[in-house]
Motif scaffolding. Structure first.
Motif, mmCIF file in Angstrom:
data_model
loop_
_atom_site.group_PDB
_atom_site.id
_atom_site.type_symbol
_atom_site.label_atom_id
_atom_site.label_comp_id
_atom_site.label_asym_id
_atom_site.label_seq_id
_atom_site.Cartn_x
_atom_site.Cartn_y
_atom_site.Cartn_z
ATOM 1 N N THR A 143 0.824 -1.200 0.000
ATOM 2 C CA THR A 143 0.000 0.000 0.000
ATOM 3 C C THR A 143 0.858 1.248 0.000
ATOM 4 O O THR A 143 0.632 2.187 -0.760
ATOM 5 C CB THR A 143 -0.913 0.011 1.247
ATOM 6 O OG1 THR A 143 -1.740 -1.147 1.201
ATOM 7 C CG2 THR A 143 -1.763 1.262 1.307
ATOM 8 N N LEU A 144 1.869 1.246 0.855
ATOM 9 C CA LEU A 144 2.728 2.414 0.960
ATOM 10 C C LEU A 144 3.582 2.603 -0.288
ATOM 11 O O LEU A 144 3.885 3.734 -0.667
ATOM 12 C CB LEU A 144 3.581 2.323 2.218
ATOM 13 C CG LEU A 144 2.741 2.376 3.493
ATOM 14 C CD1 LEU A 144 3.599 2.046 4.706
ATOM 15 C CD2 LEU A 144 2.072 3.708 3.660
ATOM 16 N N LEU A 145 3.949 1.506 -0.933
ATOM 17 C CA LEU A 145 4.695 1.632 -2.180
ATOM 18 C C LEU A 145 3.843 2.311 -3.243
ATOM 19 O O LEU A 145 4.301 3.184 -3.964
ATOM 20 C CB LEU A 145 5.177 0.264 -2.668
ATOM 21 C CG LEU A 145 6.302 -0.365 -1.853
ATOM 22 C CD1 LEU A 145 6.564 -1.788 -2.329
ATOM 23 C CD2 LEU A 145 7.561 0.470 -1.936
ATOM 24 N N VAL A 146 2.581 1.902 -3.314
ATOM 25 C CA VAL A 146 1.669 2.521 -4.281
ATOM 26 C C VAL A 146 1.463 3.993 -3.919
ATOM 27 O O VAL A 146 1.553 4.877 -4.759
ATOM 28 C CB VAL A 146 0.319 1.770 -4.326
ATOM 29 C CG1 VAL A 146 -0.690 2.523 -5.180
ATOM 30 C CG2 VAL A 146 0.526 0.360 -4.871
ATOM 31 N N ALA A 147 1.209 4.231 -2.628
ATOM 32 C CA ALA A 147 1.006 5.613 -2.189
ATOM 33 C C ALA A 147 2.272 6.433 -2.410
ATOM 34 O O ALA A 147 2.210 7.576 -2.856
ATOM 35 C CB ALA A 147 0.604 5.638 -0.713
ATOM 36 N N LEU B 74 -6.086 8.019 -1.315
ATOM 37 C CA LEU B 74 -6.204 6.852 -0.440
ATOM 38 C C LEU B 74 -7.312 5.913 -0.919
ATOM 39 O O LEU B 74 -7.165 4.690 -0.856
ATOM 40 C CB LEU B 74 -6.463 7.285 1.006
ATOM 41 C CG LEU B 74 -5.316 8.013 1.711
ATOM 42 C CD1 LEU B 74 -5.754 8.435 3.113
ATOM 43 C CD2 LEU B 74 -4.065 7.164 1.764
ATOM 44 N N GLN B 75 -8.405 6.472 -1.433
ATOM 45 C CA GLN B 75 -9.492 5.645 -1.968
ATOM 46 C C GLN B 75 -8.996 4.782 -3.128
ATOM 47 O O GLN B 75 -9.328 3.602 -3.219
ATOM 48 C CB GLN B 75 -10.668 6.523 -2.452
ATOM 49 C CG GLN B 75 -11.452 7.177 -1.354
ATOM 50 C CD GLN B 75 -12.401 6.236 -0.645
ATOM 51 O OE1 GLN B 75 -12.432 5.036 -0.869
ATOM 52 N NE2 GLN B 75 -13.176 6.792 0.264
ATOM 53 N N ARG B 76 -8.201 5.377 -4.019
ATOM 54 C CA ARG B 76 -7.674 4.612 -5.160
ATOM 55 C C ARG B 76 -6.758 3.482 -4.694
ATOM 56 O O ARG B 76 -6.817 2.365 -5.200
ATOM 57 C CB ARG B 76 -6.940 5.542 -6.132
ATOM 58 C CG ARG B 76 -7.862 6.406 -6.953
ATOM 59 C CD ARG B 76 -7.147 7.097 -8.101
ATOM 60 N NE ARG B 76 -6.077 7.984 -7.663
ATOM 61 C CZ ARG B 76 -6.252 9.214 -7.211
ATOM 62 N NH1 ARG B 76 -7.471 9.727 -7.127
ATOM 63 N NH2 ARG B 76 -5.228 9.965 -6.845
ATOM 64 N N VAL B 77 -5.899 3.784 -3.716
ATOM 65 C CA VAL B 77 -4.985 2.765 -3.198
ATOM 66 C C VAL B 77 -5.782 1.649 -2.521
ATOM 67 O O VAL B 77 -5.523 0.468 -2.748
ATOM 68 C CB VAL B 77 -3.958 3.392 -2.233
ATOM 69 C CG1 VAL B 77 -3.115 2.320 -1.574
ATOM 70 C CG2 VAL B 77 -3.072 4.388 -2.981
ATOM 71 N N ASN C 108 -8.085 -3.820 -2.072
ATOM 72 C CA ASN C 108 -9.279 -4.612 -1.795
ATOM 73 C C ASN C 108 -9.521 -5.699 -2.838
ATOM 74 O O ASN C 108 -10.246 -6.659 -2.569
ATOM 75 C CB ASN C 108 -10.508 -3.700 -1.686
ATOM 76 C CG ASN C 108 -10.559 -3.001 -0.350
ATOM 77 O OD1 ASN C 108 -10.073 -3.502 0.658
ATOM 78 N ND2 ASN C 108 -11.152 -1.814 -0.334
ATOM 79 N N LYS C 109 -8.873 -5.580 -3.991
ATOM 80 C CA LYS C 109 -9.033 -6.609 -5.020
ATOM 81 C C LYS C 109 -8.479 -7.957 -4.568
ATOM 82 O O LYS C 109 -8.878 -8.996 -5.083
ATOM 83 C CB LYS C 109 -8.371 -6.164 -6.323
ATOM 84 C CG LYS C 109 -9.118 -5.033 -6.981
ATOM 85 C CD LYS C 109 -8.435 -4.549 -8.239
ATOM 86 C CE LYS C 109 -9.230 -3.376 -8.827
ATOM 87 N NZ LYS C 109 -8.571 -2.789 -9.983
ATOM 88 N N SER C 110 -7.560 -7.958 -3.604
ATOM 89 C CA SER C 110 -6.986 -9.217 -3.114
ATOM 90 C C SER C 110 -7.624 -9.671 -1.798
ATOM 91 O O SER C 110 -7.124 -10.599 -1.171
ATOM 92 C CB SER C 110 -5.478 -9.060 -2.934
ATOM 93 O OG SER C 110 -5.197 -8.108 -1.930
ATOM 94 N N LEU C 111 -8.705 -9.037 -1.407
ATOM 95 C CA LEU C 111 -9.366 -9.369 -0.144
ATOM 96 C C LEU C 111 -10.737 -9.965 -0.409
ATOM 97 O O LEU C 111 -11.299 -9.740 -1.463
ATOM 98 C CB LEU C 111 -9.496 -8.111 0.714
ATOM 99 C CG LEU C 111 -8.176 -7.447 1.105
ATOM 100 C CD1 LEU C 111 -8.437 -6.172 1.886
ATOM 101 C CD2 LEU C 111 -7.281 -8.398 1.879
ATOM 102 N N PRO C 112 -11.291 -10.734 0.525
ATOM 103 C CA PRO C 112 -10.807 -11.021 1.876
ATOM 104 C C PRO C 112 -9.655 -12.020 1.876
ATOM 105 O O PRO C 112 -9.478 -12.785 0.922
ATOM 106 C CB PRO C 112 -12.024 -11.601 2.585
ATOM 107 C CG PRO C 112 -12.838 -12.201 1.494
ATOM 108 C CD PRO C 112 -12.580 -11.362 0.266
ATOM 109 N N GLN C 113 -8.908 -11.989 2.985
ATOM 110 C CA GLN C 113 -7.755 -12.869 3.145
ATOM 111 C C GLN C 113 -7.623 -13.244 4.620
ATOM 112 O O GLN C 113 -7.676 -12.373 5.483
ATOM 113 C CB GLN C 113 -6.503 -12.160 2.664
ATOM 114 C CG GLN C 113 -5.268 -13.011 2.688
ATOM 115 C CD GLN C 113 -4.103 -12.297 2.004
ATOM 116 O OE1 GLN C 113 -4.212 -11.196 1.498
ATOM 117 N NE2 GLN C 113 -2.959 -12.941 2.010
ATOM 118 N N MET C 114 -7.442 -14.513 4.877
ATOM 119 C CA MET C 114 -7.253 -14.965 6.255
ATOM 120 C C MET C 114 -5.878 -14.530 6.743
ATOM 121 O O MET C 114 -4.880 -14.729 6.073
ATOM 122 C CB MET C 114 -7.385 -16.486 6.369
ATOM 123 C CG MET C 114 -8.801 -17.001 6.138
ATOM 124 S SD MET C 114 -10.042 -16.341 7.259
ATOM 125 C CE MET C 114 -9.550 -17.069 8.827
#
Length: 132
Positions: free
Chosen positions: A12-16, A31-34, A39-45
């Protein structure tokens, strides 16, 4: 903070960070875009009992990790366990080099935990004031 969450935070921070390097200011829209990308890789245990469902943003510079405690509720003493571990979570958050952009830009971060029924169990606040 689990390894998966650390990796997500770093990504996330790399993208930001890339957005900031490109001259884009840190604001709610960025922040919404990031968050949308993450969120495309979620949900995740995250563990046997903890699932990261989504990241939400707002109002303003607020970033929230939304967790579900799978199969647990507060009758298990879950709130006390999370609250007892909050200082460790805060310490790890404050010491990660990847959180620098959050701290420098006064992004308020929450780790919200709900039970399987969606009832809020605990909310760990992570912000610049907690890191001093």
């Amino acid at each position: 903070m689990t390894r998966t969450l650390q990796k997500m935070l770093l990504a996330t921070l790399l993208v930001a960070g890339s957005s900031v390097i490109a001259g884009e200011p840190v604001n709610e829209a960025m922040l919404q875009r990031v968050a949308s990308r993450m969120n495309k890789s979620l949900p995740q245990m995250e563990s046997d009992n903890t699932r990261l469902d989504k990241i939400t943003v707002g109002p303003g510079l607020t970033w929230t990790y939304n967790f579900t405690l799978v199969g647990l509720d507060d009758s298990h003493g879950t709130r006390k366990v999370i609250e007892a571990n909050a200082p460790s979570i805060i310490s790890k958050f404050c010491s990660l080099p990847a959180t620098k952009i959050f701290l420098e830009n006064n992004i308020i971060t929450h780790m919200q935990y709900t039970d399987h029924a969606g009832k809020l169990v605990s909310d760990v606040l992570l912000d610049r004031a907690k890191c001093s």
